[in-house]
Write a protein that holds these residues in place. Structure first.
Motif, PDB file in Angstrom:
ATOM      1  N   GLN A 215       0.831  -1.200   0.000  1.00 22.54           N
ATOM      2  CA  GLN A 215       0.000   0.000   0.000  1.00 22.54           C
ATOM      3  C   GLN A 215       0.870   1.256   0.000  1.00 22.54           C
ATOM      4  N   PHE A 216       1.949   1.227   0.784  1.00 21.75           N
ATOM      5  CA  PHE A 216       2.853   2.374   0.829  1.00 21.75           C
ATOM      6  C   PHE A 216       3.570   2.554  -0.502  1.00 21.75           C
ATOM      7  N   HIS A 217       4.017   1.466  -1.112  1.00 22.44           N
ATOM      8  CA  HIS A 217       4.688   1.563  -2.418  1.00 22.44           C
ATOM      9  C   HIS A 217       3.756   2.146  -3.469  1.00 22.44           C
ATOM     10  N   LYS A 218       2.495   1.728  -3.436  1.00 19.26           N
ATOM     11  CA  LYS A 218       1.509   2.245  -4.397  1.00 19.26           C
ATOM     12  C   LYS A 218       1.284   3.742  -4.178  1.00 19.26           C
ATOM     13  N   THR A 219       1.205   4.147  -2.916  1.00 19.77           N
ATOM     14  CA  THR A 219       1.002   5.568  -2.591  1.00 19.77           C
ATOM     15  C   THR A 219       2.176   6.412  -3.067  1.00 19.77           C
ATOM     16  N   MET A 220       3.390   5.972  -2.791  1.00 18.94           N
ATOM     17  CA  MET A 220       4.576   6.737  -3.196  1.00 18.94           C
ATOM     18  C   MET A 220       4.723   6.777  -4.711  1.00 18.94           C
ATOM     19  N   GLY A 221       4.121   5.817  -5.403  1.00 13.32           N
ATOM     20  CA  GLY A 221       4.158   5.818  -6.864  1.00 13.32           C
ATOM     21  C   GLY A 221       3.349   6.931  -7.491  1.00 13.32           C
TER      22      GLY A 221
END
Length: 443
Positions: A215-221
């Motif tokens: 979820q964090f990786h998707k947000t930072m993307g």
């Protein structure tokens, strides 16, 4: 008679009446709200001047976390300000200092709901927002109060996300789900955020392995224009570095990374991930801040040679471990970055080992080093050696700050020696250095 009045009138007239508007606005800029309100009553011109956008672009709103009659009006005055001048606001900083109980956190949440709602309706020019050190994981924030505040903030960011260039939510201490929900608000309806500066240091609660969260990786993307990113090491992963490489390589200049002893920091990051980012983001500089992470084995796993490190701060506070040695870090690890290091900060208790020689050699090896600060057990002559090297052109420091720990209550002898050293190198110090050196009893 008429001629006499014409001669006397200019002398009686105040010089304030003829002061240009730009000068008047500059004077009013230094006044507080109460003085501005009084000045607005002087005349029509001054009243109109109070509505100049220049006077209200920057605002810091501070809420006290302690119950007090003196601070009782803070919440009301904040709402009054936003309703009257919020449309001019470009840079907003909000502080809520150590809330004492749930009554105050509830009052803050209700005030912020009204403040953000009003600002969202009237303002279309806000560029930066800073709300620091809320510590929402504390018990004084009940679940309902915390959820309501997060909802208000997220709704506001959905409206203002396209305008915001800078967002600082340092110390919010949210769960991964809550934190990502707030950050996703910046890219609402656009699937991308154009904010150039993001500070999420201590944004997530301690002990969370954020680096493993999809979820964090998707947000930072969703961030596509980052120039400066501040975060904890428990957020760093190969996936994050790949995201930054793909979406922000042309704009990214600075990454500030804090590594705290209580944050998970045992993840493995490939050197090739850092190397790829450094190749793509050619202007990238990375600054590390270590809090009580001092052992060589841990530091060597984090400080990979592929990282373009600009500054390193190592702080252990007053904690001492006789089994720990700083020497390998100074002699083997840090010289790896001698071609890029510009700032070094050390605060540690090395009562069990002398490090004067190792520190001196490290300074000489880092040719770009301009800032050096150390609080440690040192010989007073260490300062003289640094100044002598500076005089001989072996180093090019612009800032030298040293606190010399001693095991004695009295530091009279050290103080005399330091005064003699200052007199000897006074010309050099006054012309080249921001210089601060003292002896400090460590008892």
């Amino acid at each position: 008679m008429d001629e006499e009045s014409e001669l006397i009138q200019p002398q009686d007239q105040s010089c304030w009446a003829t002061l240009p508007d730009v000068c008047l606005r500059r004077v009013f800029w230094w006044l507080g709200d109460r003085d501005r309100s009084r000045a607005a009553l002087v005349c029509r011109k001054w009243n109109q001047m109070m509505y100049s956008a220049d006077l209200w672009r920057y605002r810091t709103i501070t809420f006290s976390g302690r119950p007090s009659r003196v601070h009782a009006s803070e919440f009301e005055s904040a709402l009054w300000y936003v309703k009257k001048f919020g449309r001019y606001l470009e840079h907003l900083e909000i502080k809520f200092l150590n809330p004492y109980n749930t009554v105050l956190t509830k009052k803050f949440q209700v005030t912020m709901r009204g403040l953000l709602s009003c600002l969202g309706k009237s303002n279309n020019r806000l560029k930066s927002l800073s709300i620091q050190h809320l510590e929402l994981d504390r018990l004084v924030w009940r679940n309902s109060i915390r959820s309501s505040f997060i909802k208000s903030l997220s709704f506001f960011l959905k409206k203002m996300g396209k305008h915001l260039d800078y967002l600082n939510l340092k110390g919010a201490r949210l769960t991964v789900e809550q934190g990502c929900h707030v950050l996703n608000s910046l890219s609402y309806l656009r699937n991308e955020s154009l904010a150039s500066e993001l500070n999420i240091e201590d944004y997530f609660s301690h002990h969370l392995a954020v680096y493993s969260s999809p979820q964090f990786h998707k947000t930072m993307g969703t961030f596509r224009n980052l120039a400066a990113l501040t975060l904890n090491y428990n957020c760093i992963s190969d996936e994050l570095l790949e995201n930054l490489c793909e979406n922000n390589a042309s704009t990214l200049w600075t990454i500030n990374i804090k590594c705290h002893i209580h944050d998970p920091h045992g993840q493995v990051i490939w050197g090739m991930s850092w190397a790829k980012l450094a190749r793509q983001a050619t202007n990238l500089k990375v600054n590390f801040f270590f809090e009580r992470v001092m052992k060589y084995e841990r530091l060597a796993r984090i400080l990979l040679q592929e990282i373009p490190v600009r500054s390193i701060s190592l702080r252990s506070c007053y904690f001492s471990d006789p089994d720990w040695s700083m020497r390998p870090t100074l002699t083997d690890l840090l010289p790896t970055f001698r071609h890029t290091l510009q700032k070094l900060t050390f605060e540690f208790n090395n009562n069990h080992e002398s490090l004067d020689e190792e520190l001196h050699l490290l300074i000489l090896s880092c040719r770009k080093l301009f800032y050096f600060k150390i609080w440690a057990f040192l010989d007073v002559k260490f300062v003289e050696r640094i100044l002598k090297s500076q005089q001989e052109g072996q180093c090019a420091l612009r800032t030298l700050k040293v606190r010399i720990y001693t095991n004695r209550y009295e530091t009279n002898e050290e103080d005399r020696t330091l005064r003699d050293i200052y007199r000897k190198y006074r010309k050099l110090i006054d012309s080249e250095l921001n210089y601060f050196v003292i002896a400090y009893p460590m008892m």
